[in-house]
Scaffold this active site. Structure first.
Site, PDB file in Angstrom:
ATOM      1  N   ASP A 108      -4.569  -4.587   6.074  1.00 20.62           N
ATOM      2  CA  ASP A 108      -4.764  -5.593   5.036  1.00 20.62           C
ATOM      3  C   ASP A 108      -3.459  -6.372   4.853  1.00 20.62           C
ATOM      4  O   ASP A 108      -2.385  -5.794   4.868  1.00 20.62           O
ATOM      5  CB  ASP A 108      -5.151  -4.869   3.723  1.00 20.62           C
ATOM      6  CG  ASP A 108      -5.731  -5.818   2.695  1.00 20.62           C
ATOM      7  OD1 ASP A 108      -6.163  -6.925   3.056  1.00 20.62           O
ATOM      8  OD2 ASP A 108      -5.754  -5.426   1.503  1.00 20.62           O
ATOM      9  N   SER A 155       0.866  -1.170   0.000  1.00 20.37           N
ATOM     10  CA  SER A 155       0.000   0.000   0.000  1.00 20.37           C
ATOM     11  C   SER A 155       0.909   1.228   0.000  1.00 20.37           C
ATOM     12  O   SER A 155       1.992   1.176  -0.603  1.00 20.37           O
ATOM     13  CB  SER A 155      -0.921  -0.073   1.214  1.00 20.37           C
ATOM     14  OG  SER A 155      -1.952   0.855   1.121  1.00 20.37           O
ATOM     15  N   HIS A 160      -2.755  -1.487  -3.392  1.00 18.67           N
ATOM     16  CA  HIS A 160      -3.911  -0.628  -3.131  1.00 18.67           C
ATOM     17  C   HIS A 160      -3.829   0.534  -4.097  1.00 18.67           C
ATOM     18  O   HIS A 160      -2.776   1.120  -4.288  1.00 18.67           O
ATOM     19  CB  HIS A 160      -3.902  -0.118  -1.694  1.00 18.67           C
ATOM     20  CG  HIS A 160      -4.196  -1.208  -0.702  1.00 18.67           C
ATOM     21  ND1 HIS A 160      -3.911  -1.091   0.619  1.00 18.67           N
ATOM     22  CD2 HIS A 160      -4.758  -2.432  -0.864  1.00 18.67           C
ATOM     23  CE1 HIS A 160      -4.292  -2.195   1.256  1.00 18.67           C
ATOM     24  NE2 HIS A 160      -4.804  -3.030   0.367  1.00 18.67           N
TER      25      HIS A 160
END
Ligand SMILES: C[S@@+](CC[C@H](N)C(=O)[O-])C[C@H]1O[C@@H](n2cnc3c(N)ncnc32)[C@H](O)[C@@H]1O
Lengths: 192, 270
Positions: free
Chosen positions: A137, A17, A44
């Site tokens: 995540d 991310s 992401h």
């Protein structure tokens, strides 16, 4: 080193991310030309314009980079990028599939979703790498992969652009190795 | 995670008991959804859950509703709707009567989006939108024409990007958390259950939309369903798929031409 633990790597899956793009922009160019293990990248999508990501990566490596399509058969020499707004899953027959179900950790694609399905499909032939990010995540996915016999790596939180994501993964006690971004490419190049 | 073998056994029992056949669904997602259902419903064990599914049809319908993926939104992929406005509706306008099928319509957002397009092209009065799904619960919701008001901002943005020129709020009445859409739109809709795995063609259409449904099927079932659409389309009808779906590799590909490069609408040509 602990690479001996890995008998045969059939798939490498990388999740990241915020702060992870920089790392990948260094790792991908440094992969050897005949790198023979298929690679999946789940990023992401708030950092880069959606369509740009695949092109951006493609411009940095001689390996084939493609936005993943459903039913793609995972092949050596290819890097598959999770498309925006879909979860990317791996099937037992080593093809890919896509899913528009609910976001996980506010994310679609979600790293957990991809990690967990790859764990089922590749078991002890899976190598997973979780990079920088400000999101939880990936942590549950790392745990599932470890339980299924796969090998798990996280970026060293201290040098990650955002330390939260690798830290959350470390809390699961399911991480085999902590590595610096700069060490990743060479380590991957030496995998069998 | 539940073992793959246990899932296969369950699917097998489900077909023989209820006739719902999920054996040609892509496994990774199905496996994940069954896992989630098992966790959410807090069954003491997978075996006991299986027994209950066999004995309790209400519990089973709930299972069907949970393992199918129903996430949808209005004007999903705004560029797709823009292309419909520019390249498909002008052709449909030349017909005296327009029959449309939304296969796998979920809670109806896609159907209302298209009705708005038809209304703005002054075609709604001569159109009928058949909207079907395997999941009864989402159809019941679709029929109400009520959506959560919190989604209206995003819907309005999507609508504008699709080429919409109105103030989006003219299409609904907001009341507390609900946005109830104009009944002039829903008057032209017919909702009913239809299982793409097992049910037959039921009409001849000028446009069929089946978006983000085929991604859940294996190649074989995709081919069968596309053949069903082929049988249900006018000789010059249009077929629209989701942004990551394609006719490529399908048995019907040879008779269809993509209307606009890179956009997911094909026109039948036979
Ligand atoms: C992700 S939604 C797609 C909704 C909408 N078309 C869109 O693109 O936003 C998929 C829908 O397909 C339905 N579906 C799954 N299997 C089906 C089947 N065998 N027959 C009919 N519908 C099915 C699900 O119930 C769900 O509502």
């Amino acid at each position: 080193m602990a690479q001996e633990q890995i008998n045969k790597a059939g798939l490498i899956i990388i999740g990241g991310s915020s702060g992870s793009l920089e790392v990948l922009m260094k790792v991908l160019p440094a992969l050897k030309k005949d790198f023979a293990i298929p690679l999946i990248i789940i990023m992401h999508r708030n950092t880069v314009a959606d369509s740009a990501l695949t092109e951006l990566f493609a411009s940095r490596t001689s390996l084939n980079v493609k936005e993943a399509d459903e039913k793609d058969a995972l092949q050596a020499g290819y890097i598959y990028i999770a498309p925006p707004d879909y979860h990317l899953l791996t099937e037992a027959d080593r093809t890919l599939s896509l899913d528009v179900s609910e976001r996980v950790h506010y994310c679609r694609p979600s790293i957990d979703v991809s990690f967990m399905s790859a764990a089922v499909a590749y078991k002890n032939e899976l190598v997973a790498i979780l990079l920088s990010g400000a999101n939880a995540d990936g942590a549950a996915g790392i745990k599932t992969i470890k339980e299924a016999g796969g090998y798990t790596i996280v970026q060293e939180p201290g040098e990650a652009g955002v330390s939260y994501m690798p830290e959350q993964a470390l809390l699961t006690n399911a991480v085999d190795r902590v590595m610096k971004g700069d060490e990743l490419a060479e380590w991957l190049n030496n995998l069998k | 995670m539940v073992e793959a073998e246990a899932i296969e056994l369950l699917l097998h029992k489900v077909v023989s008991r209820y006739g719902y056949d999920f054996s040609d669904y892509a496994r990774a997602s199905l496996h994940r959804r069954i896992d989630l259902f098992y966790t959410k419903t807090k069954q003491p064990s997978f075996t006991l859950m299986q027994e209950r599914l066999m004995q309790d049809p209400v519990f089973f319908m709930n299972f069907v509703e949970q393992i199918t993926v129903n996430v949808t939104e209005m004007f999903r992929d705004a560029g797709f709707y823009k292309m419909l406005r520019e390249h498909v509706l002008p052709v449909l306008a030349t017909y005296p009567f327009i029959r449309i099928w939304h296969a796998g319509c979920s809670t109806g957002e896609e159907v209302f989006s298209l009705a708005i397009l038809l209304k703005e092209a002054n075609l709604l009065h001569k159109s009928i939108l058949y909207a079907t799904d395997i999941n009864q619960a989402v159809l019941a919701k679709a029929k109400t024409g009520i959506f959560h008001v919190a989604t209206m901002r995003q819907n309005s943005e999507n609508y504008i990007r699709s080429g919409g020129k109105e103030d989006f709020s003219v299409y609904y009445h907001a009341n507390h958390n609900n946005a109830k859409f104009d009944s002039a739109l829903s008057e032209k809709m017919i909702f009913s259950t239809h299982n793409l795995v097992a049910d037959a063609s039921f009409n001849e259409f000028q446009l069929i939309l089946c978006r983000n449904v085929l991604i859940y099927f294996n190649r074989e079932l995709q081919g069968k369903v596309l053949q069903l659409f082929d049988r249900s389309l006018d000789s010059l009808g249009f077929l629209a798929l989701g942004s990551k779906e394609s006719l490529k590799f399908s048995p019907i590909a040879g008779y269809y031409k993509q209307v606009v490069y890179n956009e997911k609408v094909w026109r039948k040509n036979k």
